[in-house]
Design an enzyme around this catalytic site. Structure first.
Site, short mmCIF file in Angstrom:
data_model
loop_
_atom_site.label_atom_id
_atom_site.label_comp_id
_atom_site.label_asym_id
_atom_site.label_seq_id
_atom_site.Cartn_x
_atom_site.Cartn_y
_atom_site.Cartn_z
N ASP A 29 0.67 -1.21 0.14
CA ASP A 29 -0.03 0.10 -0.17
C ASP A 29 0.66 1.12 0.01
OD1 ASP A 29 -2.24 -1.88 2.28
OD2 ASP A 29 -2.41 -1.63 -0.03
N1 LIG Z 1 2.67 -6.48 -2.91
C1 LIG Z 1 1.64 -5.96 -2.82
N2 LIG Z 1 0.52 -6.54 -2.78
C2 LIG Z 1 -0.74 -6.26 -2.71
C3 LIG Z 1 -0.85 -4.67 -2.30
C4 LIG Z 1 0.11 -3.78 -2.50
O1 LIG Z 1 0.23 -2.69 -2.23
N3 LIG Z 1 1.62 -4.45 -2.58
N4 LIG Z 1 -2.24 -4.08 -2.05
C5 LIG Z 1 -2.91 -5.38 -1.50
C6 LIG Z 1 -4.30 -4.94 -1.13
N5 LIG Z 1 -4.62 -4.96 0.61
C7 LIG Z 1 -5.04 -3.75 0.85
O2 LIG Z 1 -5.80 -3.14 0.00
C8 LIG Z 1 -4.08 -5.93 1.16
C9 LIG Z 1 -4.50 -7.24 0.78
C10 LIG Z 1 -4.06 -8.34 1.74
C11 LIG Z 1 -3.43 -8.24 3.02
C12 LIG Z 1 -3.00 -9.35 3.83
O3 LIG Z 1 -2.53 -9.18 4.83
N6 LIG Z 1 -3.16 -10.46 3.22
C13 LIG Z 1 -2.88 -11.87 4.06
C14 LIG Z 1 -3.71 -12.89 3.79
C15 LIG Z 1 -5.41 -12.23 3.80
C16 LIG Z 1 -6.17 -13.51 3.61
O4 LIG Z 1 -5.95 -14.67 3.25
O5 LIG Z 1 -7.69 -13.25 3.89
C17 LIG Z 1 -1.54 -12.20 3.26
O6 LIG Z 1 -1.30 -12.15 2.01
O7 LIG Z 1 -0.77 -12.78 3.84
C18 LIG Z 1 -3.28 -6.92 3.44
C19 LIG Z 1 -3.41 -5.75 2.38
C20 LIG Z 1 -3.22 -6.36 -2.41
N7 LIG Z 1 -1.79 -7.09 -2.61
#
Ligand SMILES: Nc1nc2c(c(=O)[nH]1)N[C@@H](CN(C=O)c1ccc(C(=O)N[C@@H](CCC(=O)O)C(=O)O)cc1)CN2
EC number: 3.5.1.10
Length: 289
Positions: free
Chosen positions: A233
């Site tokens: 983000d």
């Molecule tokens: N490398 C990036 N990937 C993503 C970004 C980014 O800016 N850089 N934005 C996100 C979207 N997002 C908020 O808008 C967000 C999505 C997911 C997570 C998170 O903690 N996900 C966990 C798993 C959650 C689940 O399984 O329900 C994880 O990936 O470990 C935080 C913020 C989209 N991707």
């Protein structure tokens, strides 16, 4: 050839500030029988860098294809140390949507696309869940269910990249796709992956921003559409939208209110990207609306 059937093009330029840039670009287009229908420029005073977007069309003579325009423009670009791109507006960017379980942004984008409000070719929807298959297939689009675990994340991203390649995807739109993309994915898709984050960044990055906002007692919530980078983000912001709240609202009401802001910011960002109105300027953007 009617006015509507004339080929329309966009040229975007960024370069160190210098005298004569606008003249060189307009002369180049004039000499090829083009007429300029829209032009905008910006100078970043901090880094003394110039940005320009020109929309132009052929008058009588047929303009060459963009690869020939590229070739012919190279000398001017070299003279001014330009980064530049020519785009043929008749070729709409091929857009792949990614979603998890929240479907409001997906639904909004699919309606805008189907009713002519988004100048893109939507090629399909990928998701790590099955929830959005119904609406996707209602629109006659392919639905690619790509479930993952922490152990299979890399293989899942490979599958997503295979779809990007096979469908010749130009832009990946994360419509509340709740998976953090790996540094490898971010590098491969740099500058062409747009996320809608459900907070008014830089506030409340990461997961559960509405809960964070509620606990902080803010009076404004919002949404931010941004290019995706490895830093969660933190990518260049394209568009933001806000809504006022107060102590009377609980978290569920914040979520409901915030959805309108998410849809508005995401739709504007995707439309401007597809119209080639955005130039990335370091960790910021220049948007010629
Ligand atoms: N490398 C990036 N990937 C993503 C970004 C980014 O800016 N850089 N934005 C996100 C979207 N997002 C908020 O808008 C967000 C999505 C997911 C997570 C998170 O903690 N996900 C966990 C798993 C959650 C689940 O399984 O329900 C994880 O990936 O470990 C935080 C913020 C989209 N991707």
């Amino acid at each position: 050839m009617t006015a509507d059937s004339k080929s329309k093009y966009v040229l975007t330029v960024s370069c160190p500030e210098a005298n004569g840039i606008v003249r060189a670009v307009s002369d180049f287009l004039f000499e090829r029988g083009a007429t300029i229908s829209e032009a905008a420029q910006h100078r970043d005073p901090v880094i003394d860098r110039f940005f320009m977007r020109v929309e132009f069309e052929e008058v009588d003579a047929h303009l060459p294809a963009t690869d020939k325009l590229d070739e012919d423009f190279a000398d001017i670009a070299s003279q001014f140390l330009m980064k530049w791109n020519f785009f043929d507006l008749s070729r709409r960017p091929r857009l792949l949507l990614a979603v998890s379980r929240h479907g409001h942004c997906l639904n909004d984008i699919l309606h805008r696309w189907s009713s002519g409000g988004l100048p893109a070719e939507v090629v399909g929807v990928v998701s790590n869940h099955e929830d959005m298959r119904g609406i996707t297939e209602w629109y006659g689009l392919d639905y690619f269910h790509l479930p993952l675990t922490p152990e299979t994340k890399s293989a899942q991203e490979d599958a997503m990249l295979d779809i990007v390649s096979s469908k010749q995807v130009d832009v990946l739109a994360l419509a509340r796709y709740m998976q953090i993309l790996s540094p490898r994915m971010c590098e491969i898709m740099a500058g062409r992956t747009i996320n809608i984050h459900h907070s008014f960044l830089p506030g409340f990055k990461g997961a559960n921003p509405y809960r964070q906002a509620y606990m902080r007692g803010v009076k404004i919530i919002g949404a931010t559409a941004h290019y995706v980078t490895t830093d969660l983000d933190e990518g260049p912001i394209i568009e933001q939208a806000v809504e006022r709240i107060d102590h009377n609202f609980d978290i569920d009401e914040l979520i409901q209110i915030g959805r309108d802001a998410e849809c508005a910011a995401f739709a504007r960002a995707l439309k401007w990207h597809c119209e080639h109105r955005i130039i990335i300027n370091g960790n910021k953007t220049v948007v010629f609306k």
